[in-house]
Design a protein around this motif. Structure first.
Motif, short mmCIF file in Angstrom:
data_model
loop_
_atom_site.label_atom_id
_atom_site.label_comp_id
_atom_site.label_asym_id
_atom_site.label_seq_id
_atom_site.Cartn_x
_atom_site.Cartn_y
_atom_site.Cartn_z
N PRO A 19 0.86 -1.53 0.10
CA PRO A 19 0.14 0.06 -0.27
C PRO A 19 0.71 1.14 0.00
N GLY A 20 0.24 2.32 -0.68
CA GLY A 20 1.07 3.81 -0.57
C GLY A 20 1.74 4.41 0.38
N LEU A 21 0.61 3.52 1.28
CA LEU A 21 0.84 4.50 2.67
C LEU A 21 2.25 4.01 3.61
N GLN A 22 2.64 2.52 3.50
CA GLN A 22 3.78 1.67 4.14
C GLN A 22 5.36 2.03 2.66
N VAL A 23 4.89 2.71 1.46
CA VAL A 23 6.14 2.59 0.78
C VAL A 23 5.97 3.61 1.36
N VAL A 24 5.53 5.01 1.65
CA VAL A 24 5.86 6.43 1.79
C VAL A 24 6.95 6.40 3.28
N ALA A 25 5.87 5.46 4.64
CA ALA A 25 6.65 5.64 5.95
C ALA A 25 8.32 4.49 5.46
N LEU A 26 7.90 3.83 4.47
CA LEU A 26 10.04 2.84 4.68
C LEU A 26 10.46 3.95 3.66
N GLY A 27 9.71 4.61 2.85
CA GLY A 27 10.63 5.14 1.99
C GLY A 27 11.87 7.15 2.97
N VAL A 28 10.45 7.53 4.35
CA VAL A 28 11.03 7.96 4.39
C VAL A 28 12.15 7.46 5.87
N ALA A 29 11.62 6.27 6.02
CA ALA A 29 12.70 5.52 7.35
C ALA A 29 13.77 5.29 6.73
N VAL A 30 14.30 5.02 5.32
CA VAL A 30 15.23 4.38 4.50
C VAL A 30 15.36 5.71 4.38
N SER A 31 15.26 6.98 3.89
CA SER A 31 16.24 7.64 3.31
C SER A 31 16.92 8.72 5.19
N LEU A 32 15.93 9.32 5.74
CA LEU A 32 17.04 8.39 7.03
C LEU A 32 18.10 8.54 7.46
N SER A 33 17.77 6.75 7.59
CA SER A 33 19.31 5.88 7.38
C SER A 33 20.37 6.21 6.69
N ASP A 50 22.69 10.31 -1.91
CA ASP A 50 22.75 10.64 -3.16
C ASP A 50 22.26 9.18 -3.84
N LEU A 51 23.01 8.34 -3.91
CA LEU A 51 22.90 7.24 -4.81
C LEU A 51 22.26 6.77 -3.31
N SER A 52 22.08 6.12 -2.60
CA SER A 52 20.44 5.69 -1.48
C SER A 52 19.86 6.29 -1.70
N PHE A 53 19.30 7.50 -2.27
CA PHE A 53 18.21 8.34 -2.62
C PHE A 53 17.52 7.39 -4.10
N VAL A 54 18.16 7.53 -4.69
CA VAL A 54 18.15 6.70 -6.55
C VAL A 54 17.54 5.50 -6.23
N ALA A 55 18.35 4.73 -5.72
CA ALA A 55 18.28 3.22 -5.74
C ALA A 55 16.70 3.52 -4.94
N LEU A 56 16.76 3.90 -3.60
CA LEU A 56 14.94 4.09 -2.76
C LEU A 56 14.16 4.75 -3.83
N CYS A 57 14.36 5.43 -4.63
CA CYS A 57 12.96 5.93 -5.51
C CYS A 57 13.10 4.75 -6.85
N LEU A 58 13.85 4.05 -7.24
CA LEU A 58 13.34 2.50 -7.79
C LEU A 58 12.89 1.55 -6.75
N GLY A 59 13.20 1.60 -5.72
CA GLY A 59 12.62 -0.06 -5.22
C GLY A 59 11.38 0.41 -5.13
N LEU A 60 10.76 2.42 -4.53
CA LEU A 60 9.57 2.40 -4.41
C LEU A 60 9.27 2.18 -5.00
N ALA A 61 9.53 2.59 -6.40
CA ALA A 61 8.34 2.44 -7.31
C ALA A 61 8.07 1.24 -7.82
N LEU A 62 8.33 0.32 -7.77
CA LEU A 62 8.26 -1.21 -7.66
C LEU A 62 7.71 -1.82 -7.34
N ALA A 63 7.79 -1.14 -6.09
CA ALA A 63 7.39 -2.35 -4.44
C ALA A 63 5.94 -1.22 -4.58
N VAL A 64 4.92 -0.47 -4.74
CA VAL A 64 3.67 0.08 -4.76
C VAL A 64 3.21 -1.01 -5.24
#
Length: 161
Positions: A19-33, A50-64
């Protein structure tokens, strides 16, 4: 068809079911980490973030899940602004000059990491577009297969003369 067979036949584009809300929470947690690790290792926001942010964006787009594509489609800029704003409010001298105001330091931080933001955003939108396109094809194929019942002859074209 069993559940395990269904999972084996899924492609990368069909895997996202979160779900979108869980993906957003994951994105916030991973980017802050990633930000915390980068600050601990180098003292400032650098290439690791920067590299983590780009990889995170790709991962979130695949997970939602497909129903929540919009949420992830608008997430990268808001995530970057939110993380950098939080950093500016807690550690003011990291993003800009110590005498800069919060907004000026935030803009400086966004400018410094604009490459990662653009790359992450482009990857997110491209991935979501590919997933949407593939989902449309898969749905059409499933409907066509369901319409052709077992034992019914294949459709033919006939003309009367």
């Amino acid at each position: 068809m069993s559940q395990s067979t269904d999972r084996e036949r899924r492609t990368l584009w069909e895997e996202g079911r979160e779900p979108g809300l869980q993906v957003v929470a994951l994105g916030v947690a991973v980017s802050l980490s990633a930000l915390a690790i980068d600050l601990a290792l180098g003292g400032d926001v650098g290439l690791l973030f920067d590299l983590s942010f780009v990889a995170l964006c790709l991962g979130l787009a695949l997970a939602v899940r497909p129903r929540d594509f919009f949420v992830v489609g608008v997430l990268p800029p808001m995530l970057m602004v939110g993380v950098l704003l939080l950093l500016e409010l807690t550690r003011p001298a990291v993003l800009g000059h110590p005498r800069d105001g919060a907004i000026q330091s935030l803009v400086t931080g966004l400018a410094d990491h604009s490459g990662a933001l653009v790359a992450g955003y482009v990857l997110t939108l491209a991935t979501l577009a590919l997933r949407q396109r593939f989902a449309g094809r898969a749905t059409a194929a499933a409907e066509a297969q369901a319409a052709n019942l077992d034992g019914s002859p294949a459709p033919t074209r006939t003309t009367s003369g």
